[in-house]
Design a protein around this motif. Structure first.
Motif, mmCIF file in Angstrom:
data_model
loop_
_atom_site.group_PDB
_atom_site.id
_atom_site.type_symbol
_atom_site.label_atom_id
_atom_site.label_comp_id
_atom_site.label_asym_id
_atom_site.label_seq_id
_atom_site.Cartn_x
_atom_site.Cartn_y
_atom_site.Cartn_z
ATOM 1 N N ALA A 270 4.020 8.177 3.337
ATOM 2 C CA ALA A 270 3.560 8.043 2.020
ATOM 3 C C ALA A 270 2.504 8.511 1.661
ATOM 4 O O ALA A 270 1.570 8.868 0.910
ATOM 5 C CB ALA A 270 4.005 6.176 2.019
ATOM 6 N N SER A 271 1.471 7.918 2.671
ATOM 7 C CA SER A 271 -0.326 8.722 2.941
ATOM 8 C C SER A 271 -0.029 9.718 3.191
ATOM 9 O O SER A 271 -0.547 10.973 2.578
ATOM 10 C CB SER A 271 -0.460 8.486 4.846
ATOM 11 N N CYS B 213 10.419 10.403 0.006
ATOM 12 C CA CYS B 213 9.692 8.720 0.387
ATOM 13 C C CYS B 213 9.944 7.367 -0.763
ATOM 14 O O CYS B 213 10.215 7.351 0.010
ATOM 15 C CB CYS B 213 8.328 9.182 -0.201
ATOM 16 N N ALA B 214 10.021 7.341 -1.313
ATOM 17 C CA ALA B 214 10.991 6.654 -2.704
ATOM 18 C C ALA B 214 11.952 7.053 -2.130
ATOM 19 O O ALA B 214 12.323 4.993 -2.037
ATOM 20 C CB ALA B 214 10.648 7.270 -3.932
ATOM 21 N N ASN B 215 13.049 7.783 -2.388
ATOM 22 C CA ASN B 215 14.382 7.428 -1.144
ATOM 23 C C ASN B 215 14.434 5.946 0.121
ATOM 24 O O ASN B 215 15.315 5.097 0.211
ATOM 25 C CB ASN B 215 15.300 8.091 -1.382
ATOM 26 N N ARG B 216 13.566 5.995 1.263
ATOM 27 C CA ARG B 216 13.050 5.805 1.572
ATOM 28 C C ARG B 216 12.803 4.600 1.975
ATOM 29 O O ARG B 216 12.972 3.919 2.650
ATOM 30 C CB ARG B 216 12.740 6.651 3.644
ATOM 31 N N LYS B 217 11.342 4.781 1.245
ATOM 32 C CA LYS B 217 10.969 2.810 0.486
ATOM 33 C C LYS B 217 11.505 1.656 0.238
ATOM 34 O O LYS B 217 12.460 0.921 0.821
ATOM 35 C CB LYS B 217 9.760 3.347 -0.384
ATOM 36 N N ASP B 218 12.653 2.588 -0.569
ATOM 37 C CA ASP B 218 14.389 1.980 -1.235
ATOM 38 C C ASP B 218 15.002 1.264 0.191
ATOM 39 O O ASP B 218 15.594 0.195 -0.337
ATOM 40 C CB ASP B 218 14.975 2.824 -2.273
ATOM 41 N N ARG B 219 15.320 2.472 0.723
ATOM 42 C CA ARG B 219 16.341 1.735 2.174
ATOM 43 C C ARG B 219 15.981 0.429 2.670
ATOM 44 O O ARG B 219 16.176 0.159 3.663
ATOM 45 C CB ARG B 219 16.800 2.959 2.659
ATOM 46 N N GLY B 220 14.381 0.218 2.218
ATOM 47 C CA GLY B 220 13.540 -0.415 3.322
ATOM 48 C C GLY B 220 12.599 -0.051 4.930
ATOM 49 O O GLY B 220 12.547 -0.237 5.722
ATOM 50 N N LEU C 78 0.683 -1.137 0.051
ATOM 51 C CA LEU C 78 -0.015 -0.195 0.000
ATOM 52 C C LEU C 78 0.683 1.788 0.159
ATOM 53 O O LEU C 78 0.871 2.132 -0.404
ATOM 54 C CB LEU C 78 -1.506 0.031 1.455
ATOM 55 N N ASP C 79 1.561 1.871 0.881
ATOM 56 C CA ASP C 79 3.050 2.626 0.967
ATOM 57 C C ASP C 79 3.580 2.576 -0.635
ATOM 58 O O ASP C 79 3.121 3.698 -1.305
ATOM 59 C CB ASP C 79 3.988 2.127 1.453
ATOM 60 N N ALA C 80 3.605 1.467 -1.244
ATOM 61 C CA ALA C 80 4.449 1.490 -2.521
ATOM 62 C C ALA C 80 3.810 2.298 -3.502
ATOM 63 O O ALA C 80 3.751 2.931 -4.237
ATOM 64 C CB ALA C 80 4.309 0.504 -3.164
ATOM 65 N N GLY C 81 2.499 1.767 -3.192
ATOM 66 C CA GLY C 81 0.383 2.648 -4.654
ATOM 67 C C GLY C 81 0.621 3.859 -4.398
ATOM 68 O O GLY C 81 0.527 4.460 -5.258
ATOM 69 N N ARG C 82 0.720 4.217 -2.339
ATOM 70 C CA ARG C 82 0.787 5.375 -2.346
ATOM 71 C C ARG C 82 1.576 6.486 -3.108
ATOM 72 O O ARG C 82 1.422 7.375 -3.678
ATOM 73 C CB ARG C 82 0.494 5.509 -0.637
#
Length: 93
Positions: free
Chosen positions: A87-88, A73-80, A12-16
């Protein structure tokens, strides 16, 4: 095992982030097209006032700040990292 809910939430985070990125791209495209239209009018002798320039500057600055937030947001998601709140927030912008 037992991680299905966590995996679902991470998707869901990736989708947001993806939805927000699509919004940023659409905003940039719209602003670019309208700016081009106004510049063409100006070349034909139909000027636009300083108020219009001010509005464009404000919208451009707003879009650029949202774009920077998107990259964060994307960089933090990529770092895990967990990015549910970021994201929300990004999707709402």
């Amino acid at each position: 095992e037992g991680q299905g809910f966590v995996v679902a939430l991470s998707q869901l985070d990736a989708g947001r982030i993806s939805i927000g990125a699509a919004g940023v791209a659409t905003s940039i495209e719209c602003l670019t097209r309208v700016w081009t239209y106004f510049k063409e009018r100006e070349q034909r002798g139909i000027p636009f006032g300083d108020g219009v320039r001010q509005v464009f500057a404000e919208h451009f600055a707003h879009i650029q700040s949202i774009r920077a937030f998107m990259h964060e947001c994307a960089n933090r998601k990529d770092r895990g990292d967990r990015v549910t709140v970021l994201a929300s927030q990004f999707k709402l912008l």
